[in-house]
Motif scaffolding. Structure first.
Motif, PDB file in Angstrom:
ATOM      1  N   ALA A  82       0.815  -1.212   0.000  1.00 45.03           N
ATOM      2  CA  ALA A  82       0.000   0.000   0.000  1.00 45.03           C
ATOM      3  C   ALA A  82       0.847   1.259   0.000  1.00 45.03           C
ATOM      4  N   GLY A  83       2.131   1.165   0.309  1.00 40.18           N
ATOM      5  CA  GLY A  83       2.988   2.328   0.377  1.00 40.18           C
ATOM      6  C   GLY A  83       3.890   2.446  -0.831  1.00 40.18           C
ATOM      7  N   CYS A  84       5.102   2.975  -0.623  1.00 40.02           N
ATOM      8  CA  CYS A  84       6.023   3.157  -1.737  1.00 40.02           C
ATOM      9  C   CYS A  84       7.452   2.902  -1.290  1.00 40.02           C
ATOM     10  N   PHE A  85       8.293   2.691  -2.281  1.00 31.59           N
ATOM     11  CA  PHE A  85       9.714   2.446  -2.068  1.00 31.59           C
ATOM     12  C   PHE A  85      10.514   3.657  -2.533  1.00 31.59           C
ATOM     13  N   VAL A  86      11.521   4.028  -1.760  1.00 28.49           N
ATOM     14  CA  VAL A  86      12.412   5.116  -2.129  1.00 28.49           C
ATOM     15  C   VAL A  86      13.841   4.584  -2.111  1.00 28.49           C
TER      16      VAL A  86
ATOM     17  N   GLY B 195       2.119   0.196  10.693  1.00 34.28           N
ATOM     18  CA  GLY B 195       2.565   1.560  10.515  1.00 34.28           C
ATOM     19  C   GLY B 195       3.989   1.833  10.938  1.00 34.28           C
ATOM     20  N   PHE B 196       4.929   1.080  10.377  1.00 32.34           N
ATOM     21  CA  PHE B 196       6.335   1.391  10.597  1.00 32.34           C
ATOM     22  C   PHE B 196       7.076   1.356   9.263  1.00 32.34           C
ATOM     23  N   ALA B 197       8.169   2.102   9.191  1.00 33.92           N
ATOM     24  CA  ALA B 197       8.988   2.139   7.985  1.00 33.92           C
ATOM     25  C   ALA B 197       9.963   0.983   7.982  1.00 33.92           C
ATOM     26  N   VAL B 198      10.418   0.612   6.795  1.00 32.01           N
ATOM     27  CA  VAL B 198      11.380  -0.483   6.649  1.00 32.01           C
ATOM     28  C   VAL B 198      12.552   0.001   5.802  1.00 32.01           C
TER      29      VAL B 198
ATOM     30  N   VAL C 135      14.123   2.342   1.143  1.00 28.58           N
ATOM     31  CA  VAL C 135      13.249   2.617   2.282  1.00 28.58           C
ATOM     32  C   VAL C 135      11.806   2.391   1.848  1.00 28.58           C
ATOM     33  N   TYR C 136      11.070   1.592   2.620  1.00 25.72           N
ATOM     34  CA  TYR C 136       9.654   1.366   2.345  1.00 25.72           C
ATOM     35  C   TYR C 136       8.831   2.180   3.339  1.00 25.72           C
ATOM     36  N   LEU C 137       7.923   3.008   2.796  1.00 28.99           N
ATOM     37  CA  LEU C 137       7.093   3.898   3.600  1.00 28.99           C
ATOM     38  C   LEU C 137       5.623   3.555   3.374  1.00 28.99           C
ATOM     39  N   PRO C 138       4.980   2.918   4.350  1.00 25.80           N
ATOM     40  CA  PRO C 138       3.548   2.629   4.202  1.00 25.80           C
ATOM     41  C   PRO C 138       2.744   3.915   4.025  1.00 25.80           C
ATOM     42  N   ASP C 139       1.631   3.815   3.365  1.00 25.37           N
ATOM     43  CA  ASP C 139       0.779   4.963   3.113  1.00 25.37           C
ATOM     44  C   ASP C 139       0.295   5.563   4.431  1.00 25.37           C
TER      45      ASP C 139
END
Length: 288
Positions: free
Chosen positions: A22-26, A78-81, A41-45
């Motif tokens: 559901a989020g995006c990769f940077v 709801g945490f970043a990876v 870095v994976y950031l959930p929406d």
């Protein structure tokens, strides 16, 4: 403005959304000790500022795995990876420097590099400096143990998967402080043997039996009680039963969990347990 888009525009980073999440990769990078260290870095929406951060380290010869099934837990909770890429060792394989015999002479300091990357990610993406955790599989699991034995305060808890404590670490290092630790390991793992390999028959270097490695942390963390739970595999009788050993420390607050996958081999063990969920349930107990 969407959180991912905001970072992409402000930092001129490469952004890519993945259909499975559901989020995006940077994609990002940082120079440490003269080496450009790459990571995603994976950031959930909808991730808020100050959210927790979890590092996931790949195994030997592998790399950044955007389809990692553990990212589903990040969406739920709801945490970043952060998914870092190891440098190539003397064998030409992407890896983490944990002192395998064939890594001798390799000067890469991955403890230092990962701590630098964590601080960079915390600051750039406005994530928590206190709630940062480390997990990894196989060679990444060994890196978790090395980090736990090291004098660092970046990662609050570690969770190796099919990881080993190398004999040289056990014999030459002493953990400066207790740290919460969780290990998930198959009893029929033929790469990272449950019974250890003190004679180096496998070529990875001498390493401790898993129960002995865990015993060190049970003692170091001053755990005084053990709760044992037997659970069925997600596949039922077709899978591998799991024995959950949970050691509790009322004095330090740093517990030790060992998930024994009966008959399990060398894997992330996602066929038998929701590995990402189980690890996050452990990490989340140490949130501030």
């Amino acid at each position: 403005m969407n959180r991912c888009l905001r970072f992409a525009l402000s930092a001129l980073l490469v952004l890519a959304c993945h259909p499975c999440h559901a989020g995006c990769f940077v994609d990002d990078s940082l120079k440490v000790d003269g080496h450009l260290r790459h990571f995603t870095v994976y950031l959930p929406d909808g991730l808020p500022d100050g959210a927790p951060l979890e590092f996931i380290l790949h195994g030997y010869g592998a790399g950044i795995w955007r389809e990692n099934p553990m990212l589903a837990a990040a969406d739920r909770h709801g945490f970043a990876v952060c998914l870092p890429q190891g440098l190539k060792d003397p064998q030409g394989q992407p890896s983490w420097n944990v002192g395998y015999p064939f890594q001798q002479g390799w000067k890469t300091d991955d403890v230092k590099a990962l701590c630098h990357i964590a601080r960079h990610v915390q600051k750039r993406y406005r994530l928590s400096r206190k709630n940062t955790f480390l997990t990894g599989m196989s060679n990444g699991g060994e890196m978790c143990y090395l980090m736990a034995y090291s004098n660092q305060r970046t990662f609050k808890a570690v969770a190796p998967i099919a990881g080993l404590t190398m004999a040289w670490i056990y014999n030459t290092m002493h953990a400066p402080r207790p740290i919460p630790l969780m290990e998930i390991h198959g009893t029929e793992d033929r790469v990272s043997e449950w019974a250890g390999d003190m004679l180096n028959a496998g070529g990875w270097g001498a390493y401790l039996p898993v129960p002995v490695a865990i015993g060190y942390w049970v003692a170091r963390n001053r755990c005084t009680t053990e709760a044992v739970e037997h659970v069925e595999s997600l596949q039922g009788a077709a899978g591998h039963a799991v024995v959950k050993h949970r050691y509790h420390s009322p004095s330090t607050g740093c517990d030790v969990w060992l998930y024994e996958i009966i008959g399990g081999q060398h894997s992330w063990h996602t066929a038998d347990i929701d590995t990402g969920e189980e690890i996050w349930q452990f990490f989340s107990r140490y949130m501030e």
